[in-house]
Write a protein that holds these residues in place. Structure first.
Motif, PDB file in Angstrom:
ATOM      1  N   ASP A  17      80.050  35.444 -62.154  1.00  0.00           N
ATOM      2  CA  ASP A  17      79.484  35.270 -60.816  1.00  0.00           C
ATOM      3  C   ASP A  17      78.292  36.197 -60.570  1.00  0.00           C
ATOM      4  OD1 ASP A  17      81.280  33.278 -60.115  1.00  0.00           O
ATOM      5  OD2 ASP A  17      82.745  34.690 -59.302  1.00  0.00           O
ATOM      6  N   TRP A  18      78.271  37.343 -61.245  1.00  0.00           N
ATOM      7  CA  TRP A  18      77.155  38.267 -61.050  1.00  0.00           C
ATOM      8  C   TRP A  18      75.852  37.661 -61.554  1.00  0.00           C
ATOM      9  CZ3 TRP A  18      77.706  42.446 -58.095  1.00  0.00           C
ATOM     10  CH2 TRP A  18      79.019  42.843 -57.811  1.00  0.00           C
ATOM     11  N   MET A  19      75.929  36.849 -62.595  1.00  0.00           N
ATOM     12  CA  MET A  19      74.733  36.176 -63.105  1.00  0.00           C
ATOM     13  C   MET A  19      74.464  34.875 -62.355  1.00  0.00           C
ATOM     14  SD  MET A  19      73.165  37.870 -65.498  1.00  0.00           S
ATOM     15  CE  MET A  19      72.261  36.622 -66.407  1.00  0.00           C
ATOM     16  N   GLU A  20      75.519  34.097 -62.126  1.00  0.00           N
ATOM     17  CA  GLU A  20      75.331  32.775 -61.524  1.00  0.00           C
ATOM     18  C   GLU A  20      74.808  32.864 -60.093  1.00  0.00           C
ATOM     19  OE1 GLU A  20      77.812  28.634 -60.610  1.00  0.00           O
ATOM     20  OE2 GLU A  20      78.718  30.231 -61.824  1.00  0.00           O
ATOM     21  N   TYR A  21      75.308  33.835 -59.336  1.00  0.00           N
ATOM     22  CA  TYR A  21      74.951  33.907 -57.919  1.00  0.00           C
ATOM     23  C   TYR A  21      74.065  35.100 -57.578  1.00  0.00           C
ATOM     24  CZ  TYR A  21      78.682  30.491 -57.442  1.00  0.00           C
ATOM     25  OH  TYR A  21      79.463  29.375 -57.566  1.00  0.00           O
ATOM     26  N   GLY A  22      74.111  36.159 -58.396  1.00  0.00           N
ATOM     27  CA  GLY A  22      73.475  37.399 -57.971  1.00  0.00           C
ATOM     28  C   GLY A  22      72.312  37.898 -58.795  1.00  0.00           C
ATOM     29  N   TYR A  23      71.965  37.207 -59.884  1.00  0.00           N
ATOM     30  CA  TYR A  23      70.862  37.717 -60.710  1.00  0.00           C
ATOM     31  C   TYR A  23      69.516  37.230 -60.199  1.00  0.00           C
ATOM     32  CZ  TYR A  23      67.739  38.470 -64.651  1.00  0.00           C
ATOM     33  OH  TYR A  23      66.676  38.835 -65.430  1.00  0.00           O
ATOM     34  N   ASP A  24      69.397  35.948 -59.977  1.00  0.00           N
ATOM     35  CA  ASP A  24      68.116  35.370 -59.553  1.00  0.00           C
ATOM     36  C   ASP A  24      67.944  35.531 -58.042  1.00  0.00           C
ATOM     37  OD1 ASP A  24      65.702  34.096 -59.570  1.00  0.00           O
ATOM     38  OD2 ASP A  24      66.518  32.082 -59.834  1.00  0.00           O
ATOM     39  N   VAL A  25      67.966  36.782 -57.600  1.00  0.00           N
ATOM     40  CA  VAL A  25      67.809  37.145 -56.188  1.00  0.00           C
ATOM     41  C   VAL A  25      66.702  38.189 -56.102  1.00  0.00           C
ATOM     42  CG1 VAL A  25      68.922  38.183 -54.164  1.00  0.00           C
ATOM     43  CG2 VAL A  25      70.235  36.684 -55.681  1.00  0.00           C
ATOM     44  N   PRO A  26      65.752  38.047 -55.191  1.00  0.00           N
ATOM     45  CA  PRO A  26      64.653  39.014 -55.117  1.00  0.00           C
ATOM     46  C   PRO A  26      65.070  40.317 -54.439  1.00  0.00           C
ATOM     47  CG  PRO A  26      64.385  37.362 -53.408  1.00  0.00           C
ATOM     48  CD  PRO A  26      65.575  36.926 -54.236  1.00  0.00           C
ATOM     49  N   LEU A  27      64.398  41.403 -54.815  1.00  0.00           N
ATOM     50  CA  LEU A  27      64.570  42.691 -54.154  1.00  0.00           C
ATOM     51  C   LEU A  27      63.752  42.683 -52.868  1.00  0.00           C
ATOM     52  CD1 LEU A  27      65.600  45.659 -54.208  1.00  0.00           C
ATOM     53  CD2 LEU A  27      63.472  46.235 -55.409  1.00  0.00           C
ATOM     54  N   LEU A  28      64.443  42.828 -51.732  1.00  0.00           N
ATOM     55  CA  LEU A  28      63.779  42.761 -50.436  1.00  0.00           C
ATOM     56  C   LEU A  28      63.681  44.114 -49.745  1.00  0.00           C
ATOM     57  CD1 LEU A  28      65.469  39.533 -48.983  1.00  0.00           C
ATOM     58  CD2 LEU A  28      63.346  39.726 -50.308  1.00  0.00           C
ATOM     59  N   LEU A  29      64.514  45.063 -50.132  1.00  0.00           N
ATOM     60  CA  LEU A  29      64.580  46.346 -49.431  1.00  0.00           C
ATOM     61  C   LEU A  29      63.848  47.431 -50.213  1.00  0.00           C
ATOM     62  CD1 LEU A  29      65.700  48.005 -47.059  1.00  0.00           C
ATOM     63  CD2 LEU A  29      67.743  48.417 -48.443  1.00  0.00           C
ATOM     64  N   ASN A  30      62.918  48.094 -49.554  1.00  0.00           N
ATOM     65  CA  ASN A  30      62.092  49.136 -50.173  1.00  0.00           C
ATOM     66  C   ASN A  30      62.732  50.504 -49.934  1.00  0.00           C
ATOM     67  OD1 ASN A  30      60.021  50.471 -51.419  1.00  0.00           O
ATOM     68  ND2 ASN A  30      58.472  50.002 -49.884  1.00  0.00           N
ATOM     69  N   MET A  31      63.836  50.749 -50.625  1.00  0.00           N
ATOM     70  CA  MET A  31      64.627  51.967 -50.400  1.00  0.00           C
ATOM     71  C   MET A  31      65.000  52.592 -51.731  1.00  0.00           C
ATOM     72  SD  MET A  31      67.937  52.207 -47.906  1.00  0.00           S
ATOM     73  CE  MET A  31      68.995  53.646 -47.765  1.00  0.00           C
ATOM     74  N   GLN A  32      64.906  53.890 -51.835  1.00  0.00           N
ATOM     75  CA  GLN A  32      65.264  54.594 -53.071  1.00  0.00           C
ATOM     76  C   GLN A  32      66.720  54.291 -53.448  1.00  0.00           C
ATOM     77  OE1 GLN A  32      64.470  58.838 -52.972  1.00  0.00           O
ATOM     78  NE2 GLN A  32      62.594  58.557 -51.756  1.00  0.00           N
ATOM     79  N   PRO A  33      67.034  54.167 -54.763  1.00  0.00           N
ATOM     80  CA  PRO A  33      66.182  54.487 -55.905  1.00  0.00           C
ATOM     81  C   PRO A  33      65.304  53.337 -56.402  1.00  0.00           C
ATOM     82  CG  PRO A  33      68.390  54.019 -56.665  1.00  0.00           C
ATOM     83  CD  PRO A  33      68.439  53.948 -55.168  1.00  0.00           C
ATOM     84  N   ALA A  34      65.543  52.107 -55.960  1.00  0.00           N
ATOM     85  CA  ALA A  34      64.722  50.985 -56.434  1.00  0.00           C
ATOM     86  C   ALA A  34      63.392  50.920 -55.712  1.00  0.00           C
ATOM     87  CB  ALA A  34      65.471  49.663 -56.257  1.00  0.00           C
ATOM     88  N   GLY A  35      63.289  51.573 -54.553  1.00  0.00           N
ATOM     89  CA  GLY A  35      62.067  51.539 -53.756  1.00  0.00           C
ATOM     90  C   GLY A  35      61.602  52.924 -53.350  1.00  0.00           C
ATOM     91  N   LYS A  36      60.994  53.014 -52.164  1.00  0.00           N
ATOM     92  CA  LYS A  36      60.278  54.228 -51.755  1.00  0.00           C
ATOM     93  C   LYS A  36      60.934  54.985 -50.613  1.00  0.00           C
ATOM     94  CE  LYS A  36      55.645  55.552 -50.066  1.00  0.00           C
ATOM     95  NZ  LYS A  36      54.286  55.029 -49.716  1.00  0.00           N
ATOM     96  N   TYR A  37      61.532  54.283 -49.664  1.00  0.00           N
ATOM     97  CA  TYR A  37      61.936  54.909 -48.406  1.00  0.00           C
ATOM     98  C   TYR A  37      63.435  55.202 -48.368  1.00  0.00           C
ATOM     99  CZ  TYR A  37      57.248  53.437 -47.151  1.00  0.00           C
ATOM    100  OH  TYR A  37      55.901  53.256 -47.138  1.00  0.00           O
TER     101      TYR A  37
END
Length: 594
Positions: free
Chosen positions: A301-321
C-alpha cells in the motif's frame, strides 16, 4: 439522576457506581473515590466519566505542556456535562530513553489498554506529542474501542540562531557533521542544539512527533486544525477545551474508534504522509495502529497509494521552514484540502467532529503558497516512500522527499543507469561498533561506500533504534561529502535528512539477509525496480547461511526479554503479536474484584 445530564445510554461506568444488583460492590467502588471530595451523587448521576490519559511529566518534556492543558480539558468536560478523571501514562521520551524509546511504545500501549478496560472510564482524551506517545495511545484506543479523541500538545516555537531557522533534531544532525568536519567546536554545537528547542512542545520540524500528530488528524481522530498549533499558542488551550467538550458528546453518541479507523482512513494517512514529507517511522506506527484496529493494511500500500504523491509542505527536513509557519499557513487541513481537490483522498469517511473529513476541510485552502504548495506546482513530484526488496531483506523503505540534488547527482544520475548504483558495503554491528570504527582508515571508506547498520531491529537492539542515519567519516566530511548511502535493519530519526534504506525486515537477528552480508561485498540498488541486493555468489551465500546470525546483546530488564519474546518485525508494525486478537475489549465488562 440529574435531569440536566440524563444519559442517552447506560455507560460502562454505571456498572461500578450505579449497580442495584451489587449495592455492596457499588459501595466498595464509590468509597475511595470520595476521599478527596468527589461526591457519590456525581459518580451516580449518569454522566459519562471521561478519562484524561496524561502523557506529560518531567520525564517527558516534549509532552509536559499537557500538565497545564489538562486543566482546560477538564473545563471542557465539566461544561459539557462529563466527569473528568486524569491518570498517568508510562512515559515515552524519544531523545533520552535508553536503549530506545521504541520499547516503551508497546509497554505504554499495554498499560493504557489495562486502564481503559479495568477502570470505570466511558471515553478518553488521548494526550499526544512525542513520537511514540501518539501511536501507543491510538493502538490502545483501537484495542479497547471506547470513544476517544486525540489532543496533540503541539510543536515548539521556531528555533532561530544568527538570523537563521534551526529545527529540532535536524540541527543536531547538521551540527554533528559540522563538528566532525572541524567547522564548529563543542560549545557551538551545544548552542545550536539549545537554539533549536526554544519553548515547550515537541519537535518543530516534520520529524516523527509532528508526523504522527498530523496523521492522527488525517485519520480523523483529532479536531480539525489540532495537530500543528504550537504548544505555547493560545489556540492550544482553546482546542484542549473544545476537545474536552467534544469527547463528552462522543461518549453520548458512542462514537468509537472502530467507526473512524477504517482502511480508507489509513490509506489517506499514507497519502498525507507523503505530501507533508513525513517521517519514515510513520510506516511501522501506521501498520501497528491498523493491525490493532483490525484493518487490512499491506506493505504494498505504501507504493500503490503513497509513492506517486507530490511533496506539498515546505518544512524541514524535506523543506525549509518550521512548525509555527505551518500552523499559520493552515496546518494539516491546508495540505489535505489540496489533496482533496486533486481527488487523492477518500474524504467521505467519519471523524471525531461528527462531520465527514470532506466537511471538515471546507474552506481550508492555504494563503501561504511558499509553505503549502498547490498540488499542480509541488516542491517535488512522487515524494512518497519507496518500498524495496531483495536478497538482503523482504521489505525496507526509503524516504524519497529528502533525496538532495547532490545525492541524486552522485548516485542516481549515471547516464543510461539513472536510479541505479552499486557500492561497497562496510558493515557495523550496532552503533557502538560504528562509533568505534567509522574513522578507521583501514576501512577505506570513500564516496563509493554504503554504510550498513545491523543488529538494530526489534529483536536485535532490542526495540529498534534510530541509528541508520550514519554520517561519513570525518575525513570525507572535511572534503565536503556530507552524506553516504546508508542501509540498516533499524530506524532513523524523522528529523534526519538522510535518504537511508531502513526498517529492513526481517532483521539480521531474525535471520534476514543482512546477517550474511560482509564488509567488502558489493550492493546493487535499483530504485526503478525497487530492488536492493548483495552481489554475492549463490554458493558463497549458501555457505554463509549455514552459520548462525551475529549475536545480539543480552536483555537487561524483564521487559526487554518479554518484548523480544512477543514482538514482530518493522514491516508489520513491530507489534506484540499476542495482543492482536484482542478487539473491542472495552465492550465487555471485566469481572468484579470482590
Amino acid at each position: 439522576m440529574d435531569g440536566d445530564h440524563k444519559a442517552a445510554r447506560r455507560y460502562r461506568s454505571q456498572d461500578w457506581f450505579d449497580n442495584p444488583d451489587h449495592i455492596d460492590l457499588t459501595a466498595l467502588y464509590l468509597e475511595r473515590f470520595m476521599n478527596h471530595g468527589v461526591t457519590a451523587a456525581e459518580l451516580r448521576s449518569g454522566r459519562p466519566i471521561i478519562g484524561i490519559a496524561q502523557s506529560g511529566s518531567d520525564l517527558s518534556p516534549c509532552n509536559r505542556i499537557h500538565v497545564e492543558l489538562a486543566k482546560r480539558v477538564r473545563d471542557g468536560i465539566r461544561d459539557a456535562g462529563g466527569i473528568p478523571m486524569e491518570f498517568p501514562l508510562h512515559p515515552i521520551f524519544e531523545n533520552c530513553r535508553r536503549p530506545t524509546a521504541a520499547l516503551d511504545r508497546n509497554l505504554c500501549y499495554l498499560g493504557l489498554v489495562e486502564i481503559l478496560h479495568g477502570y470505570p472510564i466511558d471515553a478518553v482524551v488521548l494526550t499526544t506529542g512525542c513520537d511514540k506517545t501518539t501511536p501507543a495511545q491510538l493502538m490502545a484506543a483501537a484495542t479497547v474501542d471506547i470513544p476517544a479523541i486525540v489532543l496533540s500538545g503541539g510543536p515548539m516555537l521556531d528555533g532561530w540562531m544568527d538570523g537563521e531557522l534551526v529545527g529540532s533534531g535536524a540541527a543536531i544532525w547538521k551540527g554533528r557533521r559540522q563538528l566532525a568536519a572541524g567547522e564548529i567546536d563543542g560549545a557551538r554545537f551545544l548552542e545550536i542544539a539549545a537554539a533549536s528547542a526554544p519553548s515547550a512542545g515537541h519537535c518543530n520540524t516534520m520529524g516523527t512527533a509532528s508526523t504522527m500528530n498530523a496523521l492522527a488528524e488525517a485519520l480523523g481522530m483529532s479536531l480539525t486544525g489540532c495537530a500543528a498549533i504550537p504548544a505555547p499558542y493560545r489556540e492550544r488551550g482553546q482546542i484542549a477545551y473544545e476537545s474536552g467538550r467534544r469527547i463528552v458528546e462522543m461518549a453520548r453518541l458512542d462514537l468509537r474508534p472502530s467507526a473512524i479507523l477504517t482502511r480508507d482512513a489509513f490509506l489517506d494517512a499514507i497519502v498525507v504522509n507523503a505530501a507533508i514529507g513525513g517521517s519514515t517511522n510513520a510506516q511501522p506506527h501506521l501498520m501497528a495502529m491498523a493491525r490493532h484496529a483490525g484493518v487490512e493494511l499491506h506493505s504494498d500500500d505504501w507504493m500503490e497509494y503513497g509513492y506517486d504523491v507530490p511533496l506539498l509542505l515546505n518544512m524541514q527536513p524535506a523543506g525549509k521552514y518550521l512548525g509555527e509557519r505551518f500552523h499559520r499557513a493552515g496546518g494539516v487541513p491546508a495540505v489535505m484540502w489540496e489533496l482533496l481537490q486533486a481527488g487523492r483522498l477518500r474524504a467521505g469517511r467519519p471523524t471525531v467532529t461528527g462531520l465527514s473529513m470532506a466537511e471538515n476541510l471546507a474552506g481550508c485552502e492555504s494563503g501561504d503558497r511558499e509553505m503549502v504548495s498547490r498540488y499542480g506546482a509541488p516542491l517535488k513530484e512522487r515524494a512518497g516512500f519507496l518500498a524495496l526488496s531483495g536478497n538482503l531483506f523482504d521489505f525496507a523503505i526509503m524516504k524519497t522527499s529528502v533525496i538532495s540534488p547532490a545525492f541524486r547527482a552522485r548516485y542516481l544520475s549515471a547516464p543510461g543507469s539513472e536510479g541505479v548504483f552499486e557500492a561497497r558495503a562496510v558493515v557495523f554491528d550496532g552503533s557502538a561498533d560504528y562509533h568505534a570504527r567509522i574513522n578507521d582508515p583501514a576501512l577505506a571508506i570513500d564516496e563509493n561506500t554504503i554504510l550498513v547498520m545491523r543488529g538494530a531491529g526489534p529483536l536485535g537492539w532490542p526495540g529498534s533504534a534510530e541509528v541508520v542515519n550514519m554520517q561519513p567519516p570525518d575525513a570525507l566530511l572535511r572534503r565536503g561529502v556530507m552524506n553516504l548511502p546508508t542501509l540498516g535493519d533499524g530506524r532513523q530519526s524523522g528529523t534526519s535528512d538522510s535518504p537511508s534504506i531502513l526498517n529492513a525486515s526481517p532483521e539480521s537477528a531474525a535471520g534476514g539477509g543482512l546477517a550474511y552480508l560482509r564488509s567488502g561485498d558489493t550492493i546493487r540498488i535499483d530504485l526503478n525496480l525497487g530492488r536492493c541486493d548483495m552481489l554475492v555468489d549463490a554458493a558463497e551465500l549458501a555457505r554463509r547461511r549455514r552459520a548462525p546470525p551475529p549475536p545480539v546483546t543480552p536483555s537487561q530488564t524483564p521487559w526487554q526479554e518479554l518484548y523480544r519474546a512477543t514482538v514482530g518485525q518493522l514491516e508489520s508494525g513491530a507489534c506484540l503479536e499476542l495482543a492482536l486478537p484482542y478487539r473491542a475489549v472495552g465492550q465487555t465488562l471485566p469481572r468484579h474484584n470482590h
